[in-house]
Design an enzyme around this catalytic site. Structure first.
Site, PDB file in Angstrom:
ATOM      1  N   THR A   1       0.847  -1.191   0.000  1.00 18.55           N
ATOM      2  CA  THR A   1       0.000   0.000   0.000  1.00 18.55           C
ATOM      3  C   THR A   1       0.884   1.243   0.000  1.00 18.55           C
ATOM      4  O   THR A   1       2.051   1.186  -0.352  1.00 18.55           O
ATOM      5  CB  THR A   1      -0.992  -0.029   1.192  1.00 18.55           C
ATOM      6  OG1 THR A   1      -1.910   1.068   1.060  1.00 18.55           O
ATOM      7  CG2 THR A   1      -0.306   0.062   2.530  1.00 18.55           C
ATOM      8  N   ASN A   2       0.309   2.397   0.406  1.00 20.24           N
ATOM      9  CA  ASN A   2       1.100   3.639   0.417  1.00 20.24           C
ATOM     10  C   ASN A   2       0.617   4.518   1.560  1.00 20.24           C
ATOM     11  O   ASN A   2      -0.246   4.120   2.341  1.00 20.24           O
ATOM     12  CB  ASN A   2       0.974   4.339  -0.949  1.00 20.24           C
ATOM     13  CG  ASN A   2      -0.478   4.620  -1.299  1.00 20.24           C
ATOM     14  OD1 ASN A   2      -1.136   5.403  -0.620  1.00 20.24           O
ATOM     15  ND2 ASN A   2      -1.002   3.947  -2.323  1.00 20.24           N
ATOM     16  N   HIS A   3       1.124   5.765   1.616  1.00 23.26           N
ATOM     17  CA  HIS A   3       0.895   6.597   2.802  1.00 23.26           C
ATOM     18  C   HIS A   3      -0.393   7.410   2.756  1.00 23.26           C
ATOM     19  O   HIS A   3      -0.631   8.228   3.636  1.00 23.26           O
ATOM     20  CB  HIS A   3       2.069   7.563   2.989  1.00 23.26           C
ATOM     21  CG  HIS A   3       3.375   6.871   3.202  1.00 23.26           C
ATOM     22  ND1 HIS A   3       3.610   6.028   4.271  1.00 23.26           N
ATOM     23  CD2 HIS A   3       4.516   6.856   2.466  1.00 23.26           C
ATOM     24  CE1 HIS A   3       4.839   5.542   4.184  1.00 23.26           C
ATOM     25  NE2 HIS A   3       5.420   6.027   3.107  1.00 23.26           N
TER      26      HIS A   3
END
Ligand code: PMT
Length: 403
Positions: free
Chosen positions: A211-213
């Site tokens: 995933t990412n931030h």
């Protein structure tokens, strides 16, 4: 941050529930949003909270008695009814709801309610059995038929120690409800705006994801800004820590493929799409059915494959397409290139390495590029105000006629 509440007249009716103390926070948040808040305390409410608590926050006189010679209402008992942009009763007791349903006007609050043409919002708070009582339920239904908006009650622990549906909903939800009511005839009324938010989750196995931030804040703010201008806002969101915004239809997704399907579905009859979500560019070629066990080797390679480009794949004949560019270098050049390659109307470029901008912050610093070579450098501002600026630029581009 200026919102639809700015400069509006809100009459806040507070009635005799233990949840009165929460109305002080509501009055404070409305005042901070630059609304003019006139508080009416019923006799019952005055047993729980003082007029001073509210006057100190709103910097306006508090009404308790329509016959009080000091009160503005003693001269013009419908003054508040006429100047209110919305009337909110929070908390609302079963007794006040019953009086409203039967058109009684025996105190400052019910007199004002009977005389107003403004949207009325009721946030009930009472014991669960009282709210479930057929009499209360009949009064609620009658008032809803007349156009009164009810928000809550929420479920949880009540003053009686019972667990049930009777708690006053939280302040942000009430403010969202007021904002939606105030914005209902706004300049986006009749338009469907689809917004994506959050970071997609690409599963490696039942336990692990890539995933990412992205926190979702940017997308949620755009959806709220669209709601507050009367749009029918749909938020296609990955899991976030954010509460669902009041009055926005939520579509929950996880992966890029889920998001693609949801966006394609929702955009069939939409006027605009704003892709604020951080969509993974790659996903694992395959997702293991079982948790992958650590082997003897210290290295572990995962084969990835490209995800479909969601916004690029959307037909643009009657849909305004707005993308974001999340860059760490060559911001404008990279954004310009995505504007063209994805067939966008606008692209919102943000440097995700900048201070107080990009991922998870409450503010953002963006440049909005259009297809005619225009580039608007906006200063650091709240993500809600970025949403307002984006929608200001979307409005002239609508292509779908409202028949
Ligand atoms: O959520 P926050 O914490 O508030 O953070 C906000 C944000 C930084 C995530 C937001 O401002 C932002 O920049 N969102 C876009 C992130 C992104 O994926 O940008 P990109 O340059 O990788 O993608 C370009 C555009 O194509 C984006 O609109 C993206 O949604 C879209 N895209 C990307 C990949 C893909 N497979 N399909 C897409 O539609």
């Amino acid at each position: 941050m200026s919102t639809v509440l700015d400069g509006k007249h809100i009459t806040l009716g507070v009635t005799g529930s233990i949840a009165c103390y929460k109305a002080i926070d509501l009055a404070s948040k409305l005042t901070q949003a630059n609304a003019n808040v006139d508080v009416i305390l019923t006799k019952g409410a005055s047993k729980f909270v003082t007029t001073l608590a509210f006057a100190a926050i709103t910097h306006r006189p508090v009404v308790t008695d329509v016959f009080d010679p000091q009160s503005e209402l003693s001269i013009d008992h419908v003054a508040l009814a006429e100047r209110s942009d919305s009337i909110v009763i929070a908390p609302a007791t079963a007794h006040t709801i019953a009086k409203m349903a039967h058109g009684l006007a025996d105190d400052a609050l019910t007199t004002t309610l009977l005389a107003t043409q403004a949207p009325v919002i009721v946030a009930p708070a009472m014991d669960a059995h009282m709210f479930d009582n057929p009499a209360t339920q009949a009064n609620v239904r009658l008032l809803e038929e007349r156009g009164v908006t009810f928000i809550g009650p929420a479920s949880g622990r009540l003053a009686s120690g019972l667990i049930g549906k009777g708690r006053l909903v939280e302040t942000p939800e009430i403010i969202g409800c007021i904002s939606a009511a105030l914005g209902r005839h706004g300049d986006l009324a009749g338009k469907k705006i689809v917004v994506s938010a959050g970071g997609t989750e690409e599963a490696i196995d039942p336990v692990r994801v890539i995933t990412n931030h992205s926190s979702g804040k940017m997308g949620y703010a755009i959806a709220e800004a669209a709601r507050d201008r009367g749009a029918s806002a749909v938020l296609v969101s990955t899991p976030t820590a954010l509460p669902a915004p009041y009055g926005v239809r939520m579509v929950n997704v996880r992966s890029a493929l889920d998001m693609r399907d949801a966006i394609n579905h929702e955009c069939r009859d939409a006027d605009a799409v704003v892709m604020a979500a951080a969509v993974a560019d790659w996903r694992p070629v395959s997702t293991a059915d079982q948790k992958i066990k650590k082997g003897a080797s210290n290295e572990w390679a995962i084969e990835l494959t490209k995800t479909p480009d969601i916004i690029a794949g959307l037909a643009a004949d009657s849909l305004v397409k707005v993308g974001f560019a999340a860059e760490s270098q060559d911001l404008i050049a990279n954004a310009q290139s995505k504007l063209v390659s994805k067939g966008l109307d606008l692209i919102v470029a943000n440097d995700i390495t900048a201070e107080d901008a990009g991922f998870a912050s409450d503010t953002n610093r963006v440049t909005i590029l259009d297809r005619e070579g225009g580039a608007d450098d906006l200063p650091l501002m709240s993500k809600y105000d970025v949403g307002v600026n984006i929608l200001d630029r979307v409005r002239p581009l609508f292509r779908r006629d409202i028949s």
